[in-house]
Design a protein around this motif. Structure first.
Motif, PDB file in Angstrom:
ATOM      1  N   SER A  27       0.832  -1.203   0.000  1.00  0.00           N
ATOM      2  CA  SER A  27       0.000   0.000   0.000  1.00  0.00           C
ATOM      3  C   SER A  27       0.871   1.259   0.000  1.00  0.00           C
ATOM      4  CB  SER A  27      -0.943   0.001   1.201  1.00  0.00           C
ATOM      5  OG  SER A  27      -0.222   0.011   2.419  1.00  0.00           O
ATOM      6  N   MET A  57       0.731   4.107  -2.876  1.00  0.00           N
ATOM      7  CA  MET A  57       0.529   5.519  -2.574  1.00  0.00           C
ATOM      8  C   MET A  57       1.633   6.371  -3.186  1.00  0.00           C
ATOM      9  SD  MET A  57       0.359   7.480   1.114  1.00  0.00           S
ATOM     10  CE  MET A  57       2.084   7.189   1.490  1.00  0.00           C
ATOM     11  N   ASN A  69      -5.126   6.798   1.259  1.00  0.00           N
ATOM     12  CA  ASN A  69      -3.828   6.815   1.921  1.00  0.00           C
ATOM     13  C   ASN A  69      -3.050   8.077   1.547  1.00  0.00           C
ATOM     14  OD1 ASN A  69      -2.108   5.512   3.712  1.00  0.00           O
ATOM     15  ND2 ASN A  69      -1.217   4.154   2.190  1.00  0.00           N
ATOM     16  N   GLU A 118      -4.249  -5.756   2.783  1.00  0.00           N
ATOM     17  CA  GLU A 118      -4.981  -4.498   2.550  1.00  0.00           C
ATOM     18  C   GLU A 118      -6.485  -4.678   2.619  1.00  0.00           C
ATOM     19  OE1 GLU A 118      -4.191  -2.061  -0.909  1.00  0.00           O
ATOM     20  OE2 GLU A 118      -2.112  -2.727  -0.946  1.00  0.00           O
ATOM     21  N   LEU A 175      -3.921  -1.303   7.452  1.00  0.00           N
ATOM     22  CA  LEU A 175      -4.219  -0.183   6.560  1.00  0.00           C
ATOM     23  C   LEU A 175      -5.609   0.364   6.811  1.00  0.00           C
ATOM     24  CD1 LEU A 175      -3.448   1.635   4.149  1.00  0.00           C
ATOM     25  CD2 LEU A 175      -4.553  -0.075   2.680  1.00  0.00           C
ATOM     26  N   LEU A 194      -6.955   3.991   8.209  1.00  0.00           N
ATOM     27  CA  LEU A 194      -7.721   4.902   7.358  1.00  0.00           C
ATOM     28  C   LEU A 194      -9.119   5.167   7.893  1.00  0.00           C
ATOM     29  CD1 LEU A 194      -6.730   3.696   3.764  1.00  0.00           C
ATOM     30  CD2 LEU A 194      -5.827   5.655   5.042  1.00  0.00           C
TER      31      LEU A 194
END
Length: 434
Positions: A64, A68, A101, A136, A143, A147
């Motif tokens: 991830s 990003m 992210n 993810e 993650l 978030l």
């Protein structure tokens, strides 16, 4: 918006295992409503699959954080090229994780004005401490826990950016109570159809759509356009152009994970691409190749000056790959997102067919109850299951005669091609626009 900002740049972010090519019809709809082509950008993540475990490097896959960083670099490239202070981000599925992210933890709060997340499973495809706990897609994983942590206002999205989520009512294969559609039938996912919804966002349900149609279908486009502009689009149709210029990138497959080769979006340098105009009823070639190119290090196979109303066959020949025949129905508009992927031959079977012909719908899934799907005379094909729309390909095993015509149809879009012989290293795909 001021007149100079009437059409800010949009960056489109594809989903897990996908390519920028999936956005071609969405881009066409934006263009058909007046958005300038040079303000529409789709990124192509080199290794598009997510890791099984965020903490463990996995060859040929992207974490991830890497995802990003790639998005952040693309946003900066687009800002530099256009002079825009802020961009709009439109993402499908896993692409929405990168968007969230980036905005929350990568500086995007200063460079993004609007974010649209189609089918992003924001609260997980599953929520479990046992099944891939650091993936993810796990709602209980690191993650999504980070978030989804609410801010002081109780929202799950950072302030300062306008957020839209689009989801299905109950036809999204990744928002189901069990893991049957992701190969884990014994898994109780703890997931509901509202997994994509986020507190603090505008959350819209698009009835009946499947997972990919939450981004790539005409209804998704209508909601996206209205959210970005404040008014409905003038048309949902793709307005044809009189002159067509087609181009794209050729890629292939990298790591063999024992279940098969995994896709990449890396250029397949050295591949030979030939393009033939074909008869719309039979798939037969209408003469010699209208375009030939050996792919360089940039992966580009074009440009091709195509004829409106003309179907084409694209042939990719590359070492280590099948001779890949891709049949496409006529293109309505120009595009640089006509990406091609060479196929690997399947593992030998005890009684292989004379030819394998795959009908592929990259921008959606096949639904027996909703769609008219026909392949080689079977309507619907037997490998299209009933229930939730869950498969984007269906395969005809030609056993009577190689080289004959095969026809396919999906909701009025028709493709005809030839059943090239598997024994001589050929594979055939009919790729749908819609």
């Amino acid at each position: 918006m001021s007149p100079t900002d009437s059409f800010p740049p949009i960056v489109f972010v594809h989903g897990n295992g996908d390519t920028a090519a999936l956005w071609s019809t969405t881009v066409w709809r934006f263009e058909s409503n007046g958005w300038p082509r040079d303000r529409l950008h789709a990124l192509d993540l080199p290794y598009p699959l997510a890791r099984d475990d965020e903490h463990t490097p996995q060859p040929g896959r992207t974490s991830s954080a890497e995802h990003m960083a790639f998005l952040a670099a693309e946003v900066e490239r687009v800002r530099a090229a256009t002079g825009a202070r802020r961009v709009l981000l439109v993402a499908n599925s896993r692409g929405g994780f990168a968007v969230r992210n980036y905005v929350a933890r990568g500086g995007g709060i200063h460079t993004v004005s609007h974010a649209v997340l189609g089918g992003t499973p924001n609260h997980g495809v599953w929520t479990s401490t046992e099944h891939l706990p650091h993936c993810e897609f796990n709602g209980a994983g690191p993650l999504l826990r980070a978030l989804n942590a609410p801010g002081p206002d109780g929202h799950e999205v950072p302030p300062g950016v306008a957020w839209l989520t689009l989801r299905s009512d109950d036809n999204d294969k990744y928002c189901q109570p069990t893991g049957a559609l992701i190969g884990q039938p014994q898994l109780a996912t703890g997931t509901r159809p509202d997994s994509p919804a986020l507190r603090g966002a505008v959350n819209v349900v698009v009835p009946g759509v499947d997972h990919r149609e939450t981004s790539f279908g005409p209804a998704a486009f209508a909601h996206t356009w209205a959210f970005l502009t404040g008014a409905p689009p003038a048309t949902l149709e793709i307005v044809p152009e009189p002159q067509l210029r087609l181009d794209g990138k050729v890629s292939g497959f990298g790591i063999d994970n024992r279940k098969g080769f995994e896709p990449t979006n890396l250029p397949l340098a050295g591949a030979l691409v030939e393009v033939f105009a074909t008869d719309p009823g039979t798939g037969e070639r209408l003469g010699p190749a209208v375009h030939t190119r050996t792919v360089g290090t940039d992966g580009r196979w074009g440009p091709l000056r195509a004829r409106p109303g003309q179907p084409y066959e694209f042939v990719i020949t590359a070492e280590g790959y099948a001779v890949t025949h891709l049949y496409r129905s006529p293109f309505p508009r120009s595009s640089e997102l006509i990406h091609l992927r060479a196929e690997r031959l399947p593992k030998p079977a005890a009684a292989p067919p004379l030819s394998l012909v795959t009908l592929s719908r990259p921008r959606g899934y096949f639904d027996r109850a909703r769609d008219r799907v026909m392949l080689d005379g079977q309507c619907p094909p037997p490998d299209v299951p009933a229930g939730v729309a869950a498969v984007s390909t269906t395969v005809a095993r030609v056993t009577d005669r190689a080289g004959r015509t095969v026809r396919a149809e999906f909701n009025g879009e028709r493709i005809a091609g030839l059943a090239w012989p598997l024994a001589e290293g050929h594979l055939v795909t009919f790729e749908l626009h819609h």
